[in-house]
Design a protein around this motif. Structure first.
Motif, short mmCIF file in Angstrom:
data_model
loop_
_atom_site.label_atom_id
_atom_site.label_comp_id
_atom_site.label_asym_id
_atom_site.label_seq_id
_atom_site.Cartn_x
_atom_site.Cartn_y
_atom_site.Cartn_z
N TRP A 199 0.87 -1.19 0.00
CA TRP A 199 0.00 0.00 0.00
C TRP A 199 0.90 1.23 0.00
N ASP A 200 0.95 1.92 -1.13
CA ASP A 200 1.78 3.12 -1.28
C ASP A 200 1.03 4.36 -0.81
N GLU A 201 1.77 5.39 -0.42
CA GLU A 201 1.22 6.67 0.06
C GLU A 201 0.23 6.45 1.21
N ARG A 207 6.10 13.53 6.01
CA ARG A 207 6.28 14.97 5.77
C ARG A 207 5.29 15.47 4.72
N GLN A 208 4.74 14.54 3.95
CA GLN A 208 3.85 14.94 2.86
C GLN A 208 2.41 15.03 3.36
N SER A 225 16.99 19.28 -2.49
CA SER A 225 16.47 18.15 -1.71
C SER A 225 16.67 18.39 -0.22
N GLU A 226 17.85 18.89 0.15
CA GLU A 226 18.14 19.15 1.57
C GLU A 226 17.27 20.27 2.11
N TRP A 227 16.99 21.29 1.28
CA TRP A 227 16.12 22.39 1.71
C TRP A 227 14.69 21.90 1.93
N ILE A 228 14.17 21.09 0.99
CA ILE A 228 12.82 20.52 1.13
C ILE A 228 12.72 19.68 2.41
N LEU A 229 13.76 18.86 2.67
CA LEU A 229 13.77 18.03 3.88
C LEU A 229 13.78 18.88 5.14
N ALA A 230 14.56 19.96 5.12
CA ALA A 230 14.62 20.85 6.29
C ALA A 230 13.26 21.48 6.57
N VAL A 231 12.54 21.85 5.49
CA VAL A 231 11.18 22.39 5.66
C VAL A 231 10.27 21.32 6.26
N GLY A 232 10.35 20.10 5.70
CA GLY A 232 9.49 19.02 6.18
C GLY A 232 9.77 18.61 7.61
#
Length: 290
Positions: free
Chosen positions: A107-109, A149-150, A205-212
Motif C-alpha cells: 500500500w503506497d502513500e 512529511r507529505q 532536496s536538503e532544503w525541502i527536507l529541512a522544511v518538512g
C-alpha cells in the motif's frame, strides 16, 4: 539496489517466503526508491506464481504500481470509516478468496489515509482469513509506504491535533509496524547528471527536507516564515499568468513552431485550485493556432 534497498527487500521477502506475516512501513522521502522496491518485490513474488496486491491511496499513485488499484476499490473500504466499520467484502466471495490467497499486500502513500481505513481493513482480514487469529491483518505480510512529511489525512474543519490523531502512526496497528528507512536520494546517482546539476538537486532536496522536518529558522514553536530561495521566484510579473507561462514554456510566439511532444511532457504548471488550472490552460491555449 543500494545496500539500504537490498536490506529492505530481503527482510520483506524473508517474511513472505517463511509465511511469517508482519506489517512493514517503508519510510523515505521522494526519490529514495520506494516505488522501485515495490516493483521489485512484485516481480519477485509473482515470478514464483504467487499473488501480490498493489494498492495506493490515490488513483495517480496507483498507476505507478504494476497492476495497481486504489485501496478503496480493492478492499471495499467505506467512504467514511470509523472505529466500528468493516470493509465491504463478503466472506467466501471471489474478492475474499483473492485476499486469502495473496502472499503480499503493498500500500503506497499510506500516510494520506485515515487510520480508520487501516483498522477497518484489519477487522475484515481477521474475519475472512482462516487461521488468522489475532494477528494484524489476519497474518498477511503487509507493506505500507510513504513519507509523513507529505500530505496527511484531509479532514474538513479539523485542527492540527485532530489531523495528527487520525494518521496511521496514531493507530493501534502502528505498534505492530516495523519501520524500514530509505535515506539515499537515488536521483543523485544518475549518470546523466552533470556535477552542477547534481549539486543543485542535492541542495534543493536538503532544503525541502529541512522544511518538512521543521528545521528552518530554528528554534521555532512549529510556526515560522519560510523564505523561498531566490532562484525559484519570478520577481518581474505585471501579468502573473503570462510571467509563469513564459518561464516554463518560453516565448509564446515560438510555441506554435514546437512539434516535439516531449517538450510539453517535461513541463507543467502546478496550481492550488481548479479555477487557477482553468485560467492557465485558457491562456496557454490562446497562444496556440487553431
Amino acid at each position: 539496489m543500494t545496500d539500504e534497498q537490498k536490506s529492505v527487500y530481503l527482510e520483506i521477502i524473508d517474511a513472505v517466503d517463511n509465511d511469517k506475516g508482519g506489517v512493514f512501513f517503508v519510510y523515505g522521502f521522494g526519490g529514495t526508491g520506494k516505488t522501485f522496491i515495490y516493483t521489485t518485490l512484485s516481480a519477485s513474488v509473482r515470478s514464483r506464481g504467487s499473488i501480490v496486491l498493489n494498492v495506493a491511496s490515490s488513483g495517480i499513485a496507483s498507476l505507478l504500481l504494476p497492476g495497481g488499484r486504489t485501496a478503496h476499490s480493492r478492499f471495499g473500504i467505506p467512504i467514511n470509516p470509523d472505529d466500528f466499520t468493516v470493509c465491504n467484502i463478503e466472506k467466501g466471495s471471489n474478492q475474499a478468496e483473492l485476499i486469502e490467497e495473496a502472499s503480499l499486500i503493498i500500500w503506497d502513500e499510506a500516510p494520506m489515509m485515515s487510520k480508520h481505513c487501516f483498522e477497518s481493513m484489519d477487522r475484515s482480514f481477521k474475519d475472512i482469513i482462516k487461521g488468522g487469529g489475532n494477528k494484524p491483518f489476519g497474518g498477511k505480510v503487509v507493506v505500507f509506504g510513504g513519507d509523513f512529511r507529505q500530505v496527511l489525512p484531509v479532514i474538513h474543519g479539523a485542527s492540527r491535533a485532530e489531523i495528527c490523531m487520525a494518521a496511521l502512526n496514531a493507530s493501534y496497528l502502528w505498534n505492530h509496524c516495523k519501520v524500514l528507512k530509505l535515506t539515499k536520494n537515488m536521483r543523485l546517482l544518475s549518470k546523466d547528471l552533470s556535477p552542477i546539476e547534481a549539486k543543485d538537486i542535492k541542495e534543493f532536496s536538503e532544503w525541502i527536507l529541512a522544511v518538512g522536518d521543521g528545521k528552518i529558522a530554528q528554534p521555532n514553536d512549529g510556526e515560522v516564515m519560510i523564505e523561498i530561495p531566490k532562484e525559484f521566484l519570478i520577481t518581474n510579473a505585471d501579468n502573473p499568468i503570462e510571467a509563469i507561462s513564459r518561464e516554463v514554456y518560453g516565448d509564446p510566439k515560438l510555441l506554435k513552431d514546437e512539434t516535439d511532444p516531449v517538450f510539453f511532457q517535461q513541463r507543467a504548471i502546478l496550481c492550488p485550485t481548479n479555477e487557477d488550472v482553468g485560467i492557465v490552460n485558457d491562456y496557454m491555449l490562446d497562444q496556440l493556432e487553431g
